[in-house]
Motif scaffolding. Structure first.
Motif, PDB file in Angstrom:
ATOM      1  N   LEU A 113      19.298 -15.545 -12.205  1.00  0.00           N
ATOM      2  CA  LEU A 113      20.534 -14.989 -13.051  1.00  0.00           C
ATOM      3  C   LEU A 113      21.536 -15.928 -13.218  1.00  0.00           C
ATOM      4  CD1 LEU A 113      20.903 -11.337 -11.714  1.00  0.00           C
ATOM      5  CD2 LEU A 113      19.808 -11.924 -13.961  1.00  0.00           C
ATOM      6  N   ALA A 114      22.019 -16.558 -12.172  1.00  0.00           N
ATOM      7  CA  ALA A 114      23.237 -17.696 -12.345  1.00  0.00           C
ATOM      8  C   ALA A 114      22.944 -18.922 -12.993  1.00  0.00           C
ATOM      9  CB  ALA A 114      23.338 -18.048 -10.827  1.00  0.00           C
ATOM     10  N   LEU A 167      18.644 -13.678  -8.087  1.00  0.00           N
ATOM     11  CA  LEU A 167      19.948 -14.233  -8.314  1.00  0.00           C
ATOM     12  C   LEU A 167      20.235 -15.735  -8.798  1.00  0.00           C
ATOM     13  CD1 LEU A 167      21.551 -12.646  -5.147  1.00  0.00           C
ATOM     14  CD2 LEU A 167      22.388 -12.248  -7.099  1.00  0.00           C
ATOM     15  N   THR A 214      27.233 -11.217 -15.586  1.00  0.00           N
ATOM     16  CA  THR A 214      25.858 -11.134 -14.904  1.00  0.00           C
ATOM     17  C   THR A 214      26.024 -10.819 -13.643  1.00  0.00           C
ATOM     18  OG1 THR A 214      25.064 -12.879 -16.479  1.00  0.00           O
ATOM     19  CG2 THR A 214      23.885 -12.363 -14.543  1.00  0.00           C
ATOM     20  N   ARG A 235      29.438 -17.699 -12.948  1.00  0.00           N
ATOM     21  CA  ARG A 235      28.200 -17.380 -13.752  1.00  0.00           C
ATOM     22  C   ARG A 235      27.444 -16.015 -13.387  1.00  0.00           C
ATOM     23  NH1 ARG A 235      27.535 -22.792 -12.877  1.00  0.00           N
ATOM     24  NH2 ARG A 235      25.643 -22.489 -11.529  1.00  0.00           N
ATOM     25  N   CYS A 236      27.619 -15.664 -11.974  1.00  0.00           N
ATOM     26  CA  CYS A 236      26.748 -14.536 -11.569  1.00  0.00           C
ATOM     27  C   CYS A 236      27.573 -13.718 -10.369  1.00  0.00           C
ATOM     28  CB  CYS A 236      25.270 -14.838 -11.250  1.00  0.00           C
ATOM     29  SG  CYS A 236      24.408 -13.539 -10.420  1.00  0.00           S
ATOM     30  N   ILE A 276      27.317 -18.289  -7.605  1.00  0.00           N
ATOM     31  CA  ILE A 276      27.307 -16.779  -7.426  1.00  0.00           C
ATOM     32  C   ILE A 276      28.373 -16.619  -6.691  1.00  0.00           C
ATOM     33  CG2 ILE A 276      25.885 -15.224  -6.199  1.00  0.00           C
ATOM     34  CD1 ILE A 276      23.375 -17.037  -6.669  1.00  0.00           C
TER      35      ILE A 276
END
Length: 627
Positions: free
Chosen positions: A625-626, A622, A484, A429-430, A460
């Motif tokens: 974002l994830a 972070l 992302t 995802r990130c 992440i």
């Protein structure tokens, strides 16, 4: 004809899909119902192995009129277009260039038309030669004063196509030459989602059946030689049964009885076996595990057949026969989720099988799968990621020359060095890109301390890129693919050569959102006037913390560490290098290097508040974002 890529329009969820490679192998990845099976069926339609059905035609929105709302209806045309390279024999016989575009098109009547893109005749009567009967072709040849090699249809069309090439002012789609259909690739499709291998047996033997049907010795005597072909298939099947016997030693007998009808083609080849002599049973009464092992054995045996065809290829020798006899057609082996129901050991066998088949010159392999092992086993540019967007499939290909050959090569080397997996690139995802080993070892510990969860659990992926320039290229690559991500580098990266970390360059790479993508550790955030400027990660930890940790893990024999010991290392040279040297000289337990020093520092921290505020802020961003 060797298919190198294809595009699809108007086929189920594939409204408009371009540039699907046919590689060695191609991996089709994506979520369930993302379009993997549709891509395989569209390929089968292109090569003539599948008829278009009404339900295959894509729904499209028809605009309404006045107050009438839009309504859904089937698309008017379905096309699958392939880019092919031609063998020299094919170029000579069909008078075509080395690379051509061929498509199969079907309208509302579902009638397929094979078409070639090339010079379009100024004389409209010559734009669809397939619509003319042989007498009409003869009349056109006579009217135009042409001299064909013979009065056969293929030679009549060849003469007319030469005339078209000399009398055309534009290019477009026209009917394909007679005989080109027979040069289309042969599809060998194995469905791993079904547990019964009878279909795999039929697919494997069908390829041999087709080869025997084209044997010149049998031409013109098909009805008289039905028994001859049946006997040949029995011999082929015996080899298959022997191979299954070696892979499944608990079976006493394995045999296949082919059923042949030239009127209906190769109908079936039910597989029968027994664990003890005389106790024959069908596979439908066998266990799921054995079914899958037998299917795998059938697929392995298919590789032997393909290798035998390569060894008998007339164009592979130096005898010059390639000028007389056509080379074998391309084989495209298709696996739809081949690892289903298989344990890890047999999944590894599938991977090896795919590699062996892909290494054969006239063979390409396409695999639709969810298996991370298969996805990670090929070059990232050969992975086609299929995603649904508004109920329509979109294609994503990474590593396919988006940011330039040199940078792609640089990224591939980074990926190999850090063990970067295709599945991570496609599904995480990130992404957090950092400079090197120091951040790679310290950040996971610091993140867990601050957020109470590991980077992996938060979705992440942490990538260390060996230097700040490598990290920048990786971040740019991810951003261009809509991933992302965040790039975290030391503040002194602003001073590197080429000025690649200057605001103007970062804006060029990431647009006006560059501050959201790139974080400089030690550099005050915008709006934090008066905050002290640092150059690197190690500097942002206060002297009191360094002294506290040093007294805990890098003890001195003569005295305790104080904050002043570390404050004295600031101001001249790199703080991290001076602290490392200090600890190594004055402590028998000093760190072995800078990465180890920061790892041990991170390990020693117990309170999230010991982590500098700037790092805590980065970790919070972070996490968001994830999520």
């Amino acid at each position: 004809m060797h298919l190198i890529s294809f595009a699809v329009s108007g086929f189920r969820s594939l409204r408009d899909i371009d540039d699907i490679p046919v590689s060695r192998p191609t991996i089709l990845a994506g979520h369930n119902d993302g379009g993997k099976s549709a891509v395989l069926d569209a390929l089968a339609f292109l090569v003539g192995a599948r008829k278009l059905e009404q339900d295959d035609r894509t729904y499209v929105q028809q605009p309404g009129h006045g107050d009438t709302p839009p309504i859904s209806g089937r698309c008017a045309t379905t096309t699958v277009t392939g880019t092919f390279t031609l063998h020299t024999w094919e170029q000579s016989v069909f008078d075509l260039p080395a690379q051509v575009r061929v498509r199969r098109r079907s309208g509302e009547d579902l009638v397929p038309h094979l078409e070639l893109f090339g010079p379009l005749a100024d004389d409209e009567r010559l734009r669809d030669l397939s619509s003319h009967l042989v007498p009409a072709l003869k009349e056109l040849v006579a009217e135009l004063g042409l001299k064909p090699a013979s009065q056969r249809r293929a030679d009549l069309e060849a003469a007319l196509r030469t005339h078209i090439a000399e009398h055309s002012s534009t290019e477009g789609w026209q009917s394909a030459p007679t005989g080109l259909e027979k040069r289309m690739p042969r599809l060998l499709a194995f469905d791993g989602k079904t547990a019964h291998p009878d279909a795999a047996v039929k697919t494997a033997l069908t390829s041999r059946f087709q080869a025997h049907m084209t044997d010149p010795e049998l031409s013109g005597r098909l009805h008289d030689l039905e028994d001859d072909v049946k006997e040949r298939l029995r011999i082929d099947a015996k080899s298959l049964c022997d191979h299954i016997g070696t892979r499944c030693p608990d079976l006493e007998e394995v045999f296949v009885e082919p059923e042949i009808s030239f009127g209906q083609g190769f109908r079936s080849a039910p597989l029968r076996m027994s664990r003890t002599a005389g106790e024959v049973m069908g596979l439908e009464r066998s266990g799921l595990g054995r079914n899958r092992r037998v299917s795998l054995a059938v697929w392995e045996w298919t590789s032997e057949l393909l290798a035998d065809e390569e060894s008998s290829d007339p164009s592979s020798g130096a005898t010059g026969d390639a000028d007389v006899e056509p080379p074998p057609v391309q084989n495209i082996v298709v696996y739809d989720e081949p690892d289903t129901h298989l344990d890890y050991h047999h999944q590894r066998k599938i991977m090896q099988l795919i590699r062996e088949q892909s290494a054969l010159p006239h063979v390409n392999v396409i695999v639709a799968t969810h298996s991370m092992n298969l996805i990670d086993g090929v070059d990232i540019s050969d992975v086609v990621h299929l995603k649904l967007h508004d109920h329509r499939t979109t294609v994503e290909r990474l590593g396919a020359g988006v940011v330039g050959v040199d940078i792609d090569l640089h990224l591939s080397r980074i990926a190999a060095a850090v063990g970067l997996r295709n599945s991570v690139l496609l599904h995480e995802r990130c992404f957090l890109a950092v400079e090197g080993e120091t951040e790679q070892r310290a950040f996971p510990l610091l993140f867990r301390l601050c957020e109470g969860i590991s980077l992996q659990a938060a979705g992440i992926a942490l990538w260390a890129c060996f230097n700040n320039e490598g990290a920048l290229h990786l971040a740019r690559y991810l951003a261009q693919h809509g991933r992302t991500m965040m790039l975290v580098v030391d503040a002194d990266s602003r001073n590197v050569r080429k000025s690649i970390f200057k605001p103007a360059k970062l804006t060029e790479f990431f647009g006006h959102a560059a501050p959201d993508f790139v974080k400089f550790i030690g550099e005050p955030e915008p709006g934090q006037a008066g905050t002290e400027q640092f150059n690197e990660l190690e500097e942002i930890f206060p002297d009191t913390l360094w002294a506290k940790v040093a007294n805990k893990i890098w003890r001195r024999t003569d005295a305790d560490w104080t904050a002043a010991d570390f404050a004295a290392q600031r101001g001249t040279g790199k703080f991290s290098a001076r602290v490392q040297e200090l600890l190594q000289q004055q402590s028998p337990e000093g760190p072995g290097g800078k990465p180890e020093m920061m790892y041990e520092l991170a390990m020693a921290l117990e309170d999230p508040n010991d982590v500098p505020e700037q790092l805590r802020t980065v970790f919070e961003q972070l996490r968001m974002l994830a999520a």
